[in-house]
Scaffold this motif. Structure first.
Motif, PDB file in Angstrom:
ATOM      1  N   PHE A 156     -10.245  -0.906  -7.293  1.00  0.00           N
ATOM      2  CA  PHE A 156      -9.331  -0.870  -6.157  1.00  0.00           C
ATOM      3  C   PHE A 156      -7.902  -1.233  -6.570  1.00  0.00           C
ATOM      4  CE2 PHE A 156     -13.499  -1.640  -4.295  1.00  0.00           C
ATOM      5  CZ  PHE A 156     -13.520  -0.752  -3.224  1.00  0.00           C
ATOM      6  N   ASP A 157      -6.957  -0.628  -5.865  1.00  0.00           N
ATOM      7  CA  ASP A 157      -5.542  -0.933  -6.087  1.00  0.00           C
ATOM      8  C   ASP A 157      -5.110  -2.176  -5.319  1.00  0.00           C
ATOM      9  OD1 ASP A 157      -4.859   1.602  -7.584  1.00  0.00           O
ATOM     10  OD2 ASP A 157      -5.555   2.468  -5.688  1.00  0.00           O
ATOM     11  N   GLY A 190      -6.257   8.605   0.157  1.00  0.00           N
ATOM     12  CA  GLY A 190      -6.730   7.284  -0.243  1.00  0.00           C
ATOM     13  C   GLY A 190      -8.050   6.944   0.406  1.00  0.00           C
ATOM     14  N   LEU A 191      -8.440   5.687   0.265  1.00  0.00           N
ATOM     15  CA  LEU A 191      -9.691   5.219   0.849  1.00  0.00           C
ATOM     16  C   LEU A 191      -9.594   3.735   1.153  1.00  0.00           C
ATOM     17  CD1 LEU A 191     -12.711   5.774   1.573  1.00  0.00           C
ATOM     18  CD2 LEU A 191     -13.253   5.048  -0.770  1.00  0.00           C
ATOM     19  N   ILE A 213     -11.678   8.391   5.940  1.00  0.00           N
ATOM     20  CA  ILE A 213     -10.894   7.612   4.966  1.00  0.00           C
ATOM     21  C   ILE A 213     -11.155   6.114   5.086  1.00  0.00           C
ATOM     22  CG2 ILE A 213      -9.014   9.242   4.574  1.00  0.00           C
ATOM     23  CD1 ILE A 213      -7.412   7.825   6.730  1.00  0.00           C
ATOM     24  N   LEU A 272       0.814  -1.210   0.000  1.00  0.00           N
ATOM     25  CA  LEU A 272       0.000   0.000   0.000  1.00  0.00           C
ATOM     26  C   LEU A 272       0.850   1.264   0.000  1.00  0.00           C
ATOM     27  CD1 LEU A 272      -2.753  -1.010   2.580  1.00  0.00           C
ATOM     28  CD2 LEU A 272      -2.909  -1.035   0.076  1.00  0.00           C
ATOM     29  N   SER A 273       0.342   2.278  -0.714  1.00  0.00           N
ATOM     30  CA  SER A 273       0.983   3.585  -0.777  1.00  0.00           C
ATOM     31  C   SER A 273      -0.060   4.661  -0.512  1.00  0.00           C
ATOM     32  CB  SER A 273       1.607   3.824  -2.159  1.00  0.00           C
ATOM     33  OG  SER A 273       2.593   2.861  -2.447  1.00  0.00           O
ATOM     34  N   PRO A 274       0.361   5.833  -0.052  1.00  0.00           N
ATOM     35  CA  PRO A 274      -0.600   6.923   0.135  1.00  0.00           C
ATOM     36  C   PRO A 274      -1.382   7.193  -1.148  1.00  0.00           C
ATOM     37  CG  PRO A 274       1.498   7.476   1.158  1.00  0.00           C
ATOM     38  CD  PRO A 274       1.728   6.211   0.392  1.00  0.00           C
ATOM     39  N   GLY A 275      -2.693   7.337  -1.008  1.00  0.00           N
ATOM     40  CA  GLY A 275      -3.549   7.597  -2.156  1.00  0.00           C
ATOM     41  C   GLY A 275      -4.194   6.375  -2.757  1.00  0.00           C
ATOM     42  N   ASP A 276      -3.813   5.184  -2.307  1.00  0.00           N
ATOM     43  CA  ASP A 276      -4.396   3.952  -2.839  1.00  0.00           C
ATOM     44  C   ASP A 276      -5.832   3.762  -2.358  1.00  0.00           C
ATOM     45  OD1 ASP A 276      -2.202   3.191  -4.283  1.00  0.00           O
ATOM     46  OD2 ASP A 276      -1.465   1.734  -2.828  1.00  0.00           O
ATOM     47  N   GLY A 277      -6.588   2.977  -3.136  1.00  0.00           N
ATOM     48  CA  GLY A 277      -7.883   2.489  -2.706  1.00  0.00           C
ATOM     49  C   GLY A 277      -7.758   1.010  -2.392  1.00  0.00           C
ATOM     50  N   VAL A 292      -2.945   4.286   3.652  1.00  0.00           N
ATOM     51  CA  VAL A 292      -3.234   5.025   2.412  1.00  0.00           C
ATOM     52  C   VAL A 292      -3.420   6.514   2.661  1.00  0.00           C
ATOM     53  CG1 VAL A 292      -4.240   2.978   1.367  1.00  0.00           C
ATOM     54  CG2 VAL A 292      -5.741   4.612   2.511  1.00  0.00           C
TER      55      VAL A 292
END
Length: 244
Positions: free
Chosen positions: A149-150, A104-105, A131, A76-81, A100
């Motif tokens: 989703f990521d 992210g969410l 979030i 996981l990275s910041p901004g991922d869903g 995230v």
């Protein structure tokens, strides 16, 4: 942002309800406990750690290790869903939300009203409601658009599904190309005696025991690469990346 395919019902409890009032068809004792009123009160602090220790073995990973393994497999990275399938009381969902960040969410989906009610409450207490969101829906037929989703996680639940391979198809569909999946579920023993005992437990509880190579092969068939597996006790962690 992920979109639900169905019309939502009112959600006074703080989660999006995509199911009617009737309880889902039970797959056995294991799911019945998850749907009850008592287990959510002790799930995170007592039930899940204790049961995990039994099935993972004395020297198997603890709960903090499970969180670490999930984050490692999902990348996981910041901004991922990220989607937490069969999220229960939202313990992992909240951890993913922190990973995230505000850009992210993290979405948790579960069928249990009592589990989701506790998840919403604990998420509000943790000040993560902006979030981390929760949905009451069918985890085997995820109500989200394809490639939403990521990352998708399903820990300690796939073995309770009536159609686990159908659920795996649904998880694959909502992943973006290059997205990652993380699974934690059952694994058969090596000896005839262990497999016989596991079979008896499975028939009583409704839990499925996966063969040791079954999920690795299932992910390969669905286009996953970079597959990793760790077997510990009667359980296994499996993860992979959906090919671009």
């Amino acid at each position: 942002m992920p979109e639900a395919r169905e019309t939502a019902r009112p959600a006074p409890a703080g989660y999006l309800n995509l199911l009617g009032p009737a309880p889902p068809e039970s797959t056995g004792l294991g799911q019945d406990l998850m749907l009850g009123r008592v287990l959510p009160m002790v799930y995170e602090r007592w039930w899940r750690p204790a049961m995990g220790r039994v099935v993972k073995g004395v020297f198997g990973p603890g709960m903090a290790d499970e969180h670490r393994i999930a984050r490692l497999l999902l990348g996981l990275s910041p901004g991922d869903g990220v989607l937490d399938v069969a999220c229960g009381t939202g313990n992992f969902t909240r951890d993913f939300a922190r990973a995230v960040g505000r850009a992210g969410l993290a979405v948790g989906i579960d069928v249990s009203v009592t589990m989701l009610t506790r998840a919403v409450r604990d998420t509000e207490d943790a000040e993560l409601s902006d979030i981390a969101a929760f949905v009451r829906g069918d985890a085997s037929k995820l109500p989200f658009r394809d490639a939403s989703f990521d990352a998708v996680c399903c820990f300690a639940a796939l073995n309770l599904f009536a159609d686990p391979m159908g659920a795996l198809d649904s998880m694959t569909a909502v992943l973006t190309p290059g997205g990652r999946i993380a699974l934690f579920t059952s694994a058969t023993g090596r000896t005839v005696a262990l497999r016989s005992w596991q079979g008896a437990v499975g028939r009583l509880s409704g839990m499925r025991m996966f063969e040791r190579d079954e999920l690795v092969a299932a992910l390969e068939q669905r286009g996953f690469v970079e597959i990793r597996q760790r077997i510990t006790g009667f359980t296994q962690f499996v993860g992979g990346r959906l090919a671009d």
